[in-house]
Design a protein around this motif. Structure first.
Motif, short mmCIF file in Angstrom:
data_model
loop_
_atom_site.label_atom_id
_atom_site.label_comp_id
_atom_site.label_asym_id
_atom_site.label_seq_id
_atom_site.Cartn_x
_atom_site.Cartn_y
_atom_site.Cartn_z
N LYS A 63 0.84 -1.23 0.14
CA LYS A 63 -0.05 -0.04 -0.08
C LYS A 63 0.92 1.28 0.05
N ASP A 64 2.24 1.20 -0.75
CA ASP A 64 2.96 2.20 -0.70
C ASP A 64 2.13 3.57 -1.77
N LYS A 65 2.69 4.71 -1.06
CA LYS A 65 2.13 5.81 -1.43
C LYS A 65 3.41 6.55 -2.39
N TYR A 66 4.49 6.09 -2.21
CA TYR A 66 5.66 6.67 -2.51
C TYR A 66 6.62 5.80 -3.12
N LEU A 67 7.33 6.18 -4.24
CA LEU A 67 8.16 5.05 -4.86
C LEU A 67 9.47 6.09 -5.27
N CYS A 68 10.67 5.64 -4.91
CA CYS A 68 11.78 6.18 -5.22
C CYS A 68 12.68 5.50 -6.31
N ALA A 69 13.11 5.93 -7.41
CA ALA A 69 13.89 5.34 -8.44
C ALA A 69 15.05 4.67 -7.98
N ILE A 99 0.47 3.98 -5.63
CA ILE A 99 1.46 5.09 -5.72
C ILE A 99 0.88 6.16 -6.45
N ASN A 100 1.12 7.37 -5.35
CA ASN A 100 0.67 8.66 -5.87
C ASN A 100 1.92 9.75 -5.95
N THR A 101 3.11 9.30 -5.33
CA THR A 101 4.34 9.96 -5.38
C THR A 101 5.23 9.26 -5.92
N VAL A 102 6.22 10.14 -6.75
CA VAL A 102 7.45 9.51 -7.25
C VAL A 102 8.73 10.39 -6.99
N ALA A 103 9.70 9.71 -6.51
CA ALA A 103 10.83 10.46 -6.20
C ALA A 103 12.10 10.39 -7.27
N LEU A 104 12.84 11.09 -7.68
CA LEU A 104 13.65 10.95 -8.62
C LEU A 104 14.92 11.62 -8.59
N ASN A 105 16.17 11.59 -8.77
CA ASN A 105 17.47 12.29 -8.50
C ASN A 105 18.18 12.80 -9.66
N GLY A 106 18.38 14.04 -9.76
CA GLY A 106 18.96 14.40 -11.08
C GLY A 106 20.31 14.06 -11.19
N ARG A 107 20.98 13.77 -10.26
CA ARG A 107 22.35 13.23 -10.35
C ARG A 107 22.46 11.80 -10.69
N LEU A 131 5.41 14.67 -7.21
CA LEU A 131 6.55 14.46 -7.66
C LEU A 131 7.60 15.22 -7.09
N THR A 132 8.75 14.24 -6.46
CA THR A 132 9.75 14.85 -5.66
C THR A 132 11.08 14.54 -6.46
N ILE A 133 11.85 15.87 -6.76
CA ILE A 133 13.00 15.91 -7.71
C ILE A 133 14.26 16.32 -6.65
N PHE A 158 14.34 19.76 -4.08
CA PHE A 158 15.33 19.75 -3.15
C PHE A 158 16.77 19.68 -3.61
N TYR A 159 17.63 20.94 -3.54
CA TYR A 159 18.78 21.01 -4.29
C TYR A 159 20.01 20.91 -3.38
#
Length: 296
Positions: A63-69, A99-107, A131-133, A158-159
Protein backbone atom coordinates in the motif's frame (compact mmCIF):
# COMPACT_ATOMS: atom_id res chain seq x y z
CA UNK A 1 4.31 -15.45 11.37
CA UNK A 2 2.68 -12.66 9.35
CA UNK A 3 -1.01 -12.10 9.96
CA UNK A 4 -3.26 -14.02 7.54
CA UNK A 5 -6.15 -11.62 7.90
CA UNK A 6 -4.61 -8.17 7.37
CA UNK A 7 -6.09 -6.04 4.60
CA UNK A 8 -3.36 -3.41 4.86
CA UNK A 9 0.37 -3.49 4.31
CA UNK A 10 2.29 -4.93 7.26
CA UNK A 11 5.98 -3.94 7.35
CA UNK A 12 8.80 -5.50 9.36
CA UNK A 13 12.45 -4.46 9.15
CA UNK A 14 15.52 -5.89 10.87
CA UNK A 15 19.29 -5.29 10.71
CA UNK A 16 22.12 -7.84 10.84
CA UNK A 17 25.63 -6.72 11.81
CA UNK A 18 27.74 -8.81 9.46
CA UNK A 19 29.40 -8.29 6.11
CA UNK A 20 27.99 -10.22 3.14
CA UNK A 21 28.39 -10.13 -0.63
CA UNK A 22 25.76 -9.87 -3.32
CA UNK A 23 26.11 -13.62 -4.02
CA UNK A 24 24.95 -14.41 -0.46
CA UNK A 25 21.63 -12.61 -0.81
CA UNK A 26 19.72 -15.44 -2.50
CA UNK A 27 20.16 -17.90 0.36
CA UNK A 28 19.49 -15.20 2.98
CA UNK A 29 16.25 -14.14 1.28
CA UNK A 30 15.14 -17.75 0.80
CA UNK A 31 15.62 -18.44 4.52
CA UNK A 32 13.73 -15.28 5.38
CA UNK A 33 10.83 -16.29 3.12
CA UNK A 34 10.67 -19.66 4.86
CA UNK A 35 10.53 -18.03 8.29
CA UNK A 36 7.83 -15.56 7.24
CA UNK A 37 5.72 -17.99 5.22
CA UNK A 38 1.96 -17.62 5.41
CA UNK A 39 -1.14 -17.37 3.27
CA UNK A 40 -0.47 -13.73 2.44
CA UNK A 41 2.21 -13.24 -0.26
CA UNK A 42 5.10 -11.03 0.79
CA UNK A 43 7.91 -9.03 -0.76
CA UNK A 44 11.38 -8.77 0.79
CA UNK A 45 13.76 -5.89 0.26
CA UNK A 46 17.40 -6.47 1.21
CA UNK A 47 19.78 -3.50 1.58
CA UNK A 48 23.53 -4.14 1.49
CA UNK A 49 25.71 -1.78 3.53
CA UNK A 50 29.43 -1.73 4.28
CA UNK A 51 29.36 -3.61 7.58
CA UNK A 52 25.82 -4.93 7.79
CA UNK A 53 22.58 -5.50 5.90
CA UNK A 54 18.88 -5.01 6.54
CA UNK A 55 15.76 -6.80 5.34
CA UNK A 56 12.34 -5.20 5.09
CA UNK A 57 9.27 -7.42 4.62
CA UNK A 58 5.98 -6.17 3.12
CA UNK A 59 2.68 -7.97 2.80
CA UNK A 60 1.31 -7.79 -0.74
CA UNK A 61 -0.19 -5.96 -2.41
CA UNK A 62 1.91 -3.14 -0.96
CA UNK A 63 0.00 0.00 0.00
CA UNK A 64 2.89 2.31 -0.75
CA UNK A 65 2.16 5.91 -1.57
CA UNK A 66 5.79 6.73 -2.40
CA UNK A 67 8.25 5.24 -4.89
CA UNK A 68 11.91 6.22 -5.22
CA UNK A 69 13.79 5.27 -8.38
CA UNK A 70 17.00 4.72 -6.42
CA UNK A 71 15.37 2.06 -4.24
CA UNK A 72 14.48 -0.17 -7.18
CA UNK A 73 17.61 0.27 -9.27
CA UNK A 74 20.46 0.52 -6.78
CA UNK A 75 22.81 -2.44 -7.17
CA UNK A 76 22.95 -2.95 -3.38
CA UNK A 77 19.19 -3.48 -3.05
CA UNK A 78 17.66 -6.88 -3.84
CA UNK A 79 13.93 -7.69 -4.13
CA UNK A 80 12.18 -11.04 -3.99
CA UNK A 81 8.51 -12.01 -3.70
CA UNK A 82 6.70 -15.13 -2.58
CA UNK A 83 3.82 -16.52 -4.68
CA UNK A 84 4.67 -14.13 -7.55
CA UNK A 85 7.43 -13.88 -10.08
CA UNK A 86 10.32 -11.80 -8.71
CA UNK A 87 11.11 -10.01 -11.98
CA UNK A 88 11.59 -6.27 -11.66
CA UNK A 89 8.57 -5.32 -13.74
CA UNK A 90 6.29 -7.63 -11.70
CA UNK A 91 7.66 -6.32 -8.43
CA UNK A 92 7.04 -2.77 -9.57
CA UNK A 93 3.59 -3.60 -10.89
CA UNK A 94 2.51 -5.21 -7.61
CA UNK A 95 3.93 -2.31 -5.62
CA UNK A 96 2.52 0.58 -7.61
CA UNK A 97 -1.21 -0.02 -7.25
CA UNK A 98 -1.48 2.75 -4.63
CA UNK A 99 1.48 4.94 -5.62
CA UNK A 100 0.77 8.65 -5.95
CA UNK A 101 4.25 10.06 -5.25
CA UNK A 102 7.41 9.49 -7.30
CA UNK A 103 10.95 10.57 -6.32
CA UNK A 104 13.88 10.99 -8.72
CA UNK A 105 17.46 12.22 -8.33
CA UNK A 106 18.87 14.53 -10.99
CA UNK A 107 22.38 13.18 -10.41
CA UNK A 108 21.34 9.68 -11.55
CA UNK A 109 20.34 10.33 -15.14
CA UNK A 110 20.85 6.76 -16.38
CA UNK A 111 18.89 5.33 -13.44
CA UNK A 112 16.07 7.75 -14.17
CA UNK A 113 15.93 6.68 -17.83
CA UNK A 114 15.66 3.03 -16.82
CA UNK A 115 13.08 3.84 -14.17
CA UNK A 116 10.95 5.88 -16.56
CA UNK A 117 11.00 3.09 -19.14
CA UNK A 118 9.30 0.81 -16.56
CA UNK A 119 7.11 3.40 -14.87
CA UNK A 120 5.47 4.71 -18.03
CA UNK A 121 4.49 1.21 -19.17
CA UNK A 122 3.19 -0.43 -16.00
CA UNK A 123 1.47 2.31 -14.03
CA UNK A 124 -1.02 4.96 -14.99
CA UNK A 125 0.72 8.28 -14.51
CA UNK A 126 -2.73 9.82 -14.14
CA UNK A 127 -2.67 8.57 -10.52
CA UNK A 128 0.60 10.39 -9.73
CA UNK A 129 -0.26 13.59 -7.85
CA UNK A 130 3.14 14.37 -6.29
CA UNK A 131 6.65 14.48 -7.75
CA UNK A 132 9.85 14.86 -5.70
CA UNK A 133 13.09 15.77 -7.48
CA UNK A 134 16.51 15.91 -5.88
CA UNK A 135 19.10 18.16 -7.55
CA UNK A 136 19.18 19.58 -11.04
CA UNK A 137 17.19 17.32 -13.35
CA UNK A 138 17.50 16.59 -17.05
CA UNK A 139 14.81 18.78 -18.60
CA UNK A 140 14.13 16.36 -21.47
CA UNK A 141 13.36 13.57 -18.97
CA UNK A 142 11.26 15.92 -16.90
CA UNK A 143 9.28 17.04 -19.95
CA UNK A 144 8.59 13.39 -20.81
CA UNK A 145 7.40 12.73 -17.28
CA UNK A 146 5.22 15.82 -16.98
CA UNK A 147 3.53 15.08 -20.30
CA UNK A 148 2.10 11.95 -18.62
CA UNK A 149 1.41 13.33 -15.12
CA UNK A 150 -1.67 15.28 -16.04
CA UNK A 151 -2.99 15.32 -12.44
CA UNK A 152 0.21 16.50 -10.76
CA UNK A 153 -0.65 18.70 -7.78
CA UNK A 154 2.57 18.87 -5.71
CA UNK A 155 6.15 19.45 -6.85
CA UNK A 156 9.03 19.20 -4.37
CA UNK A 157 12.48 20.44 -5.45
CA UNK A 158 15.45 19.68 -3.20
CA UNK A 159 18.82 21.05 -4.28
CA UNK A 160 22.14 20.03 -2.73
CA UNK A 161 25.24 22.14 -3.26
CA UNK A 162 27.55 20.53 -5.83
CA UNK A 163 31.11 21.17 -4.65
CA UNK A 164 32.48 20.27 -8.08
CA UNK A 165 30.84 23.43 -9.42
CA UNK A 166 31.32 27.09 -8.56
CA UNK A 167 28.65 29.25 -6.91
CA UNK A 168 27.32 30.61 -10.20
CA UNK A 169 26.87 27.14 -11.75
CA UNK A 170 25.02 25.95 -8.65
CA UNK A 171 22.77 29.00 -8.88
CA UNK A 172 22.06 28.32 -12.57
CA UNK A 173 21.15 24.70 -11.80
CA UNK A 174 18.57 25.91 -9.30
CA UNK A 175 16.83 28.31 -11.66
CA UNK A 176 17.10 26.12 -14.77
CA UNK A 177 13.62 24.65 -14.43
CA UNK A 178 11.97 28.02 -13.71
CA UNK A 179 13.64 29.54 -16.77
CA UNK A 180 11.97 26.95 -19.01
CA UNK A 181 8.65 28.57 -19.87
CA UNK A 182 7.23 25.55 -21.70
CA UNK A 183 7.87 23.27 -18.71
CA UNK A 184 6.30 25.75 -16.32
CA UNK A 185 3.28 26.10 -18.61
CA UNK A 186 2.97 22.31 -18.57
CA UNK A 187 3.02 22.30 -14.76
CA UNK A 188 0.25 24.89 -14.67
CA UNK A 189 -1.80 23.03 -17.30
CA UNK A 190 -1.50 19.82 -15.27
CA UNK A 191 -2.99 21.60 -12.27
CA UNK A 192 0.03 22.12 -10.00
CA UNK A 193 -1.14 23.64 -6.68
CA UNK A 194 1.77 23.28 -4.25
CA UNK A 195 5.51 23.92 -4.58
CA UNK A 196 8.13 23.00 -1.98
CA UNK A 197 11.51 24.56 -2.78
CA UNK A 198 14.59 23.69 -0.71
CA UNK A 199 18.35 24.30 -0.90
CA UNK A 200 20.85 22.88 1.59
CA UNK A 201 23.02 26.00 1.41
CA UNK A 202 22.30 29.69 1.85
CA UNK A 203 20.91 30.60 -1.53
CA UNK A 204 22.00 34.20 -2.10
CA UNK A 205 19.10 35.51 -4.19
CA UNK A 206 15.80 34.52 -2.61
CA UNK A 207 14.12 37.55 -4.19
CA UNK A 208 15.24 36.45 -7.65
CA UNK A 209 13.99 32.89 -7.27
CA UNK A 210 10.55 33.87 -5.91
CA UNK A 211 10.19 36.48 -8.66
CA UNK A 212 10.74 33.70 -11.21
CA UNK A 213 8.26 31.45 -9.43
CA UNK A 214 5.61 34.18 -9.44
CA UNK A 215 6.17 34.80 -13.14
CA UNK A 216 6.25 31.16 -14.28
CA UNK A 217 3.85 29.46 -11.83
CA UNK A 218 1.13 32.08 -11.29
CA UNK A 219 -1.62 29.70 -10.11
CA UNK A 220 0.13 28.24 -7.05
CA UNK A 221 -2.03 27.93 -3.94
CA UNK A 222 0.57 26.71 -1.43
CA UNK A 223 4.30 27.38 -1.36
CA UNK A 224 7.00 26.21 1.06
CA UNK A 225 10.42 27.86 0.90
CA UNK A 226 13.65 26.89 2.62
CA UNK A 227 16.65 28.70 1.12
CA UNK A 228 18.66 28.92 4.37
CA UNK A 229 18.51 32.70 3.99
CA UNK A 230 16.80 35.02 6.44
CA UNK A 231 18.11 38.30 5.06
CA UNK A 232 15.27 38.87 2.57
CA UNK A 233 12.18 37.74 4.47
CA UNK A 234 9.95 40.86 4.14
CA UNK A 235 10.84 41.34 0.45
CA UNK A 236 10.18 37.66 -0.31
CA UNK A 237 6.81 37.66 1.44
CA UNK A 238 5.82 40.89 -0.32
CA UNK A 239 6.50 39.37 -3.75
CA UNK A 240 4.59 36.16 -2.98
CA UNK A 241 1.56 37.79 -1.37
CA UNK A 242 1.13 40.37 -4.12
CA UNK A 243 2.23 38.23 -7.05
CA UNK A 244 0.23 35.00 -6.63
CA UNK A 245 -3.51 35.77 -6.62
CA UNK A 246 -4.57 32.19 -5.76
CA UNK A 247 -2.02 31.72 -2.99
CA UNK A 248 -3.59 30.90 0.38
CA UNK A 249 -0.74 29.49 2.49
CA UNK A 250 3.02 30.12 2.82
CA UNK A 251 5.50 28.08 4.85
CA UNK A 252 8.76 29.99 5.16
CA UNK A 253 11.82 28.38 6.77
CA UNK A 254 13.99 31.18 8.01
CA UNK A 255 14.31 33.80 10.67
CA UNK A 256 14.70 37.54 10.71
CA UNK A 257 18.30 38.62 11.12
CA UNK A 258 17.38 40.98 13.94
CA UNK A 259 18.37 44.13 12.08
CA UNK A 260 16.22 47.18 12.86
CA UNK A 261 15.58 47.90 9.18
CA UNK A 262 14.30 44.37 8.56
CA UNK A 263 12.05 44.45 11.63
CA UNK A 264 10.66 47.77 10.44
CA UNK A 265 9.91 46.32 6.99
CA UNK A 266 8.04 43.41 8.56
CA UNK A 267 5.89 45.75 10.65
CA UNK A 268 5.17 47.84 7.56
CA UNK A 269 4.48 44.85 5.30
CA UNK A 270 0.65 44.87 5.69
CA UNK A 271 0.54 48.42 4.34
CA UNK A 272 2.14 47.28 1.08
CA UNK A 273 0.18 44.05 0.51
CA UNK A 274 -2.96 43.83 -1.60
CA UNK A 275 -4.37 41.04 0.57
CA UNK A 276 -4.86 40.61 4.28
CA UNK A 277 -2.95 37.83 5.98
CA UNK A 278 -2.26 36.26 9.36
CA UNK A 279 1.27 35.27 10.32
CA UNK A 280 2.44 32.84 12.99
CA UNK A 281 6.05 32.55 14.13
CA UNK A 282 6.67 28.95 15.21
CA UNK A 283 10.11 29.46 16.74
CA UNK A 284 8.71 28.83 20.21
CA UNK A 285 7.16 25.50 19.19
CA UNK A 286 9.82 23.99 16.91
CA UNK A 287 13.59 23.63 16.89
CA UNK A 288 13.82 25.39 13.54
CA UNK A 289 12.58 28.90 12.68
CA UNK A 290 9.39 28.64 10.62
CA UNK A 291 6.83 31.24 9.58
CA UNK A 292 3.29 30.25 8.64
CA UNK A 293 1.30 32.79 6.64
CA UNK A 294 -2.43 32.41 5.95
CA UNK A 295 -3.82 34.66 3.24
CA UNK A 296 -7.40 35.87 3.01
Amino acid sequence: MLCHQCSYTYIVQWFVKTTISLSDTSSILLNALQQLKGRIPIELELFLYKDDYSIKAFTLPRKDKYLCAYTYFNKNIVHVQSHWSCTLSTALNNSLTCINTVALNGRSSQTNLEFLSYLLTIVSCRQITSLTIYNSFDLYQLRLLLSKMIHLRTLELFYQFDYDLDDERNKQNVIKLFNDTSLCNMLMSNGLKKLHFYTDWEYPDTIGIVSLIVKQLPHLEIIELNCQNGSQVPETLHILINGLPKLNFIIFHGVLTGENEQESKMRDLPNHCKRAYRMEDLREHTNAPILHVWLQ
